[in-house]
Design an enzyme around this catalytic site. Structure first.
Site: not given
Length: 425
Positions: A162, A204, A241, A288, A315, A340, A369-370, A391
Site C-alpha cells: 500500500q 495520501e 506498509d 508495517e 497497524d 491512529k 488516515r487516507s 506518517k
C-alpha cells in the site's frame, strides 16, 4: 473552564466524503475545534465510525447520525464538566456509548468531542496543544515517513503493497528532513515522467504509477534519492506498509488481488522469506503490517526473522488498542505500534496505547488516515508523546502539508530544546 456547549457538524474530508467536526464552547468564550479522519483500508477490530447508510445521500457515507449523537446525547451529558478533566470526560464518553466497539455513539462522534475538548483546554490555559497533552518533557520532533508511492487500496496502481515511504533519518532537524523529502519527491516525479509513467497522486499525496511490482517501486525511489543528491541507507531509508490483511485469505498472501496475473501467491513462510529478502537487498528499516492481522503465527515468525534488524509496525494487528497490544507484547509479535486516533476513539485511550508500547520497549508511529482534513492534531500528539516518528503522507495535498507545516512551527517554538529523531530498534 466549564463546558457550555458542544456542537457537531458534517463536513467533507480530503476524499470528498462526509466526516464529523466538533466545536467545544467554554463558558468563558473559548472554543476548541477538531475534525475526524477516516481510513480506506481498516483493521477489522477498529472502533466503528457511524455512517448513515442512506444511499440517497453521499452514497450512504453521511454522518448525520453521528452529528446528532454529538448534539443530542453527548452535549447534555458533558455540559458543566471541567474541560481540564480529559480522562473523566473520555470515560464519560465510553460509558455513554456502552459498547466495546463504540458502535452506539460512533467512534467518529466520540473522537471529535475528545480532541476538541483537549484543544479547548489548551486554549484555556494559553499553552500549545502538544504541551498540554505531553507536559514539560516534550521536545522530540518526529522523523517523517513520507508516502511517495501509493499502491494497494490507496491507488489504482497494480502493486499489492500500500505504501512506499522515505525516512530522512540523516537530517539534523525536522526542517532539513522535510526539505530532503521534498527534494526526493520532486526527483521521483522526474524519474517517473522520464519513463512515461503517470505522475498523478493518490489519496495520501504520493504517486500512483503503473509500476512493475514492489521491486520496481523501491528501485524507482532509490534512483530518485540519488538524483536528489542523497545516499540511500545513510541519509534516507525506505519504509513500507504492506497492508497484508488486504490480500490474505485462507493462509495465502494473494498478490494477484492487486497485481493481476503477474502477482504471486505466497504461503506464510514464503511471505516471511520474501520480506527478509527485500530487507537484505534494499535499505529498508521499517515494515508495517508485513503479515495479516489474523496471522499471529506469521507475525511471530516475521519478528524472529527481522525483529532485531528493522522496525516491525503493527497497524491492523494492534488498532491502537491496549488489549491487542498486550497480546502482541506477550507473544512477541512486532516491535512497534502505529497510532491512529480514530482506531480507538478517544485521546485518553490513544495515550494509554502509546504509554504501554514505550513501557515495553516498542516504538510508536503517529499516523494520519487516507481520508484527512485540515486538522493538525496528530502533529501535536507526535511531539507530545516523543514518539519520534510520524506518517502523514507525501509532499503534496494541503491536508497532508498542514501537519508538516504545524511541525515546522512547533520546532521553531521549541528552539534549541528541539531534538530530531527516533529510537532505533
Amino acid at each position: 473552564m466549564e463546558i457550555a456547549k458542544i456542537i457537531g457538524r458534517e463536513i467533507l474530508d480530503s476524499r470528498g466524503n462526509p466526516t464529523v467536526e466538533v466545536d467545544v464552547h467554554l463558558a468563558c468564550g473559548i472554543i476548541g475545534r477538531a475534525a475526524v479522519p477516516s481510513g480506506a483500508s481498516t483493521g477489522e477490530n477498529e472502533a466503528i465510525e457511524l455512517r448513515d447508510q442512506d444511499k440517497a445521500r453521499y452514497c450512504g457515507k453521511g454522518v448525520l447520525k453521528a452529528v446528532k449523537n454529538v448534539n443530542e446525547v453527548i452535549d447534555p451529558a458533558l455540559c458543566g464538566m471541567s474541560v481540564l478533566e480529559q480522562t473523566a470526560i473520555d470515560r464519560k464518553l465510553i460509558e455513554l456509548d456502552g459498547t466495546k466497539t463504540k458502535s452506539n455513539l460512533g467512534a467518529n462522534a466520540m473522537l471529535g468531542v475528545s480532541l476538541a475538548v483537549a484543544k479547548a483546554a489548551a486554549a484555556y490555559l494559553d499553552i500549545p496543544l502538544y504541551r498540554y497533552i505531553g507536559g514539560s518533557n516534550t521536545y522530540v520532533l518526529p522523523v517523517p515517513m513520507m508516502n511517495i508511492i501509493n499502491g494497494g487500496s490507496h491507488s489504482d496502481a497494480p502493486i499489492a503493497f500500500q505504501e512506499f515511504m522515505i525516512r530522512p533519518v540523516g537530517a539534523c532537524c525536522f526542517r532539513e528532513g522535510l526539505r530532503m523529502g521534498a527534494e526526493v519527491f520532486h526527483a521521483l516525479k522526474k524519474v517517473l515522467h522520464d519513463r512515461g509513467l503517470s505522475t498523478a497522486v493518490g489519496d495520501e499525496g504520493g504517486f500512483a504509477p503503473a509500476l512493475n511490482g514492489t521491486e520496481d517501486a523501491i528501485e524507482s525511489i532509490l534512483k530518485a534519492v540519488e538524483a536528489a543528491g542523497y545516499v540511500p541507507g545513510k541519509d534516507i531509508t525506505i519504509a513500507m506498509d504492506c497492508a497484508s490483511s488486504e490480500f490474505f485469505k485462507d493462509g495465502i498472501y494473494d498478490y494477484t488481488k492487486f497485481e493481476g496475473e503477474k502477482g504471486k501467491k505466497r504461503s506464510i513462510d514464503e511471505q516471511v522469506a520474501y520480506l527478509t529478502e527485500l530487507v537484505g537487498k534494499y535499505p529498508i528499516d521499517s515494515i508495517e503490517d508485513g503479515m495479516s492481522e489474523n496471522d499471529w503465527e506469521g507475525w511471530k515468525k516475521l519478528t524472529v526473522a527481522l525483529g532485531d534488524k528493522v522496525q516491525l509496525v503493527g497497524d491492523d494487528l494492534f488498532v491502537t488498542n491496549v488489549e491487542f497490544l498486550r497480546r502482541g507484547i506477550a507473544e512477541k509479535c512486532g516491535n512497534s505500534i502505529l497510532i491512529k486516533v480514530n482506531q480507538i476513539g478517544t485521546l485518553t485511550e490513544t495515550l494509554n496505547a502509546i504509554e504501554m508500547a514505550h513501557r515495553h520497549g516498542f516504538t510508536s508511529v503517529t499516523s494520519h488516515r487516507s481520508g484527512e482534513t485540515e486538522d493538525t492534531t496528530i502533529a501535536d500528539i507526535a511531539v507530545a508523546t516523543n514518539s519520534g516518528q510520524i506518517k502523514t503522507g507525501s509532499l503534496s495535498r494541503t491536508d497532508r502539508m498542514a501537519k508538516y507545516n504545524q511541525l515546522l512551527r512547533i520546532e521553531e517554538e521549541l528552539g534549541p530544546c528541539a531534538v530530531y529523531g527516533y529510537k532505533k530498534v
